[in-house]
Design a protein around this motif. Structure first.
Motif, PDB file in Angstrom:
ATOM      1  N   TYR A 235      39.652  34.557  40.387  1.00  0.00           N
ATOM      2  CA  TYR A 235      38.508  33.761  40.830  1.00  0.00           C
ATOM      3  C   TYR A 235      38.797  32.950  42.097  1.00  0.00           C
ATOM      4  CZ  TYR A 235      36.140  34.963  36.495  1.00  0.00           C
ATOM      5  OH  TYR A 235      35.528  35.644  35.466  1.00  0.00           O
ATOM      6  N   GLY A 236      40.005  33.074  42.631  1.00  0.00           N
ATOM      7  CA  GLY A 236      40.329  32.344  43.851  1.00  0.00           C
ATOM      8  C   GLY A 236      40.376  30.843  43.663  1.00  0.00           C
TER       9      GLY A 236
ATOM     10  N   VAL B 109      46.726  30.942  46.313  1.00  0.00           N
ATOM     11  CA  VAL B 109      45.308  30.797  45.983  1.00  0.00           C
ATOM     12  C   VAL B 109      44.754  29.572  46.704  1.00  0.00           C
ATOM     13  CG1 VAL B 109      43.661  30.387  44.123  1.00  0.00           C
ATOM     14  CG2 VAL B 109      45.612  31.909  43.752  1.00  0.00           C
TER      15      VAL B 109
ATOM     16  N   ASN C  37      45.133  24.213  40.582  1.00  0.00           N
ATOM     17  CA  ASN C  37      45.306  25.642  40.311  1.00  0.00           C
ATOM     18  C   ASN C  37      46.450  25.880  39.322  1.00  0.00           C
ATOM     19  OD1 ASN C  37      43.221  26.371  42.004  1.00  0.00           O
ATOM     20  ND2 ASN C  37      44.543  26.767  43.767  1.00  0.00           N
TER      21      ASN C  37
ATOM     22  N   GLN D 166      43.981  33.735  40.027  1.00  0.00           N
ATOM     23  CA  GLN D 166      44.012  34.666  41.154  1.00  0.00           C
ATOM     24  C   GLN D 166      42.707  35.434  41.271  1.00  0.00           C
ATOM     25  OE1 GLN D 166      47.480  36.765  39.863  1.00  0.00           O
ATOM     26  NE2 GLN D 166      48.918  35.415  40.928  1.00  0.00           N
TER      27      GLN D 166
END
Length: 331
Positions: free
Chosen positions: A154-155, A132, A139, A152
């Motif tokens: 929403y990036g 990501v 993250n 994952q």
């Protein structure tokens, strides 16, 4: 670790961009770093060892996470059922809990199991979200709180207020310099109060205020109010300014300031301590400066001014805490 609850409030896209930028700017620690945060002595060796489980986890980051989750409370429980010092949900513990002390049982209430399990679970979710974009530690923390799938999807850090506060609070505390281990003195507290009192009557400005004084803010508050055209303070801008005058550097937001302060018992509270409002460390939304007698100075909301307010002005008083002293350029 609240991904199992499935109840996290969303926020607007603008707020998400601002918070993401703040988190991405936080310095990334490297594995092998020493533990510089103050933690209960009985957990120090556990955190130092478990804090080097994988490159994304450091002793300071793990200590900050445990402080955020439970305040190092071995028997801590949450309203949604999270348990122990690392606040594992039962279903998550069933899958990811380990018998780290090799006594024949996996015990969520035993820090010798729970702390290494938290570190290993952090490493597991770090691997889940390794592809990501963005800061890997941020993250990882977001996945620990909201689940790998949300990160994952929403990036990066998902647009959930709880998760955003969670990540930035832990990152801010983990980055606290090792020289900043002493609580604010009575003299520093008095200086902060005097500085705040001089700002009585200054307009509220969403995102406004810094170590130098009032400033124009940003857009937008949860109710859509902008501070871009108002010179003044929001709640945490006022406390940041007041304590800068006392030689103490505070983080920018109320949640970060709580993470960088020492929670107090009722008998320990004195003027100058910070008064925090919210349901949990990750949902803190307001802060003021206690002045005694049940009163505080705060910047309450858009449309208002810096003023004196009773501590019970809001129904969700969460904690009173004392800032940890770190040197700023102000004296």
């Amino acid at each position: 670790m609240r991904a199992s609850t499935g109840v996290i409030a969303g926020v607007g896209a603008t707020s998400f961009v601002i918070v993401a930028a703040l988190v991405q700017a936080a310095p990334t620690q490297t594995a092998g770093a020493a533990l510089s945060l103050s933690v209960p002595a009985k957990y120090k060796a556990l955190i130092e060892e478990a804090g080097n489980t994988c490159p994304e986890v450091t002793p300071n980051l793990l200590a900050a996470l445990l402080n955020q989750e439970s305040g190092f409370g071995e028997k801590a429980t949450s309203p949604v059922g999270a348990q122990g010092i690392a606040q594992f949900m039962p279903s998550t513990w069933e899958t990811h809990g380990i018998d780290a002390n090799k006594d024949g049982k996996r015990d969520v209430w035993d820090p010798e199991d729970a702390i290494p399990s938290a570190a290993q679970y952090l490493c597991t979710v770090a691997a889940d979200v390794k592809d990501v974009p963005g800061d890997r530690q941020s993250n990882m923390l977001a996945a620990y709180n909201a689940g790998s799938g949300a990160v994952q999807k929403y990036g990066g850090i998902p647009p959930y207020k709880e998760t955003q506060n969670y990540v930035r609070s832990i990152r801010a505390l983990a980055a606290t310099p090792s020289s900043g281990g002493r609580s604010a003195t009575s003299s520093q507290a008095a200086t902060a109060i005097r500085a705040a009192e001089k700002m009585i009557g200054t307009p509220y400005s969403w995102g406004g205020g810094n170590a130098n004084g009032p400033s124009t803010g940003i857009c937008c508050s949860p109710k859509g109010r902008t501070g871009a055209n108002v010179t003044g303070f929001d709640c945490s801008g006022l406390t940041l300014y007041a304590y800068a005058k006392a030689g103490i550097t505070l983080p920018r937001t109320a949640a970060q300031q709580y993470a960088a302060s020492k929670p107090l018992k009722p008998g320990e509270i004195r003027p100058g301590d910070l008064v925090f409002y919210g349901k949990s460390p990750t949902s803190i939304h307001h802060v003021g400066i206690y002045i005694g007698g049940g009163w505080m100075i705060d910047a309450p909301r858009p449309g208002a001014e810096v003023r004196y307010d009773p501590m019970d002005v809001m129904s969700d008083l969460y904690s009173v805490a004392r800032p940890i002293s770190t040197q700023s350029k102000e004296t």
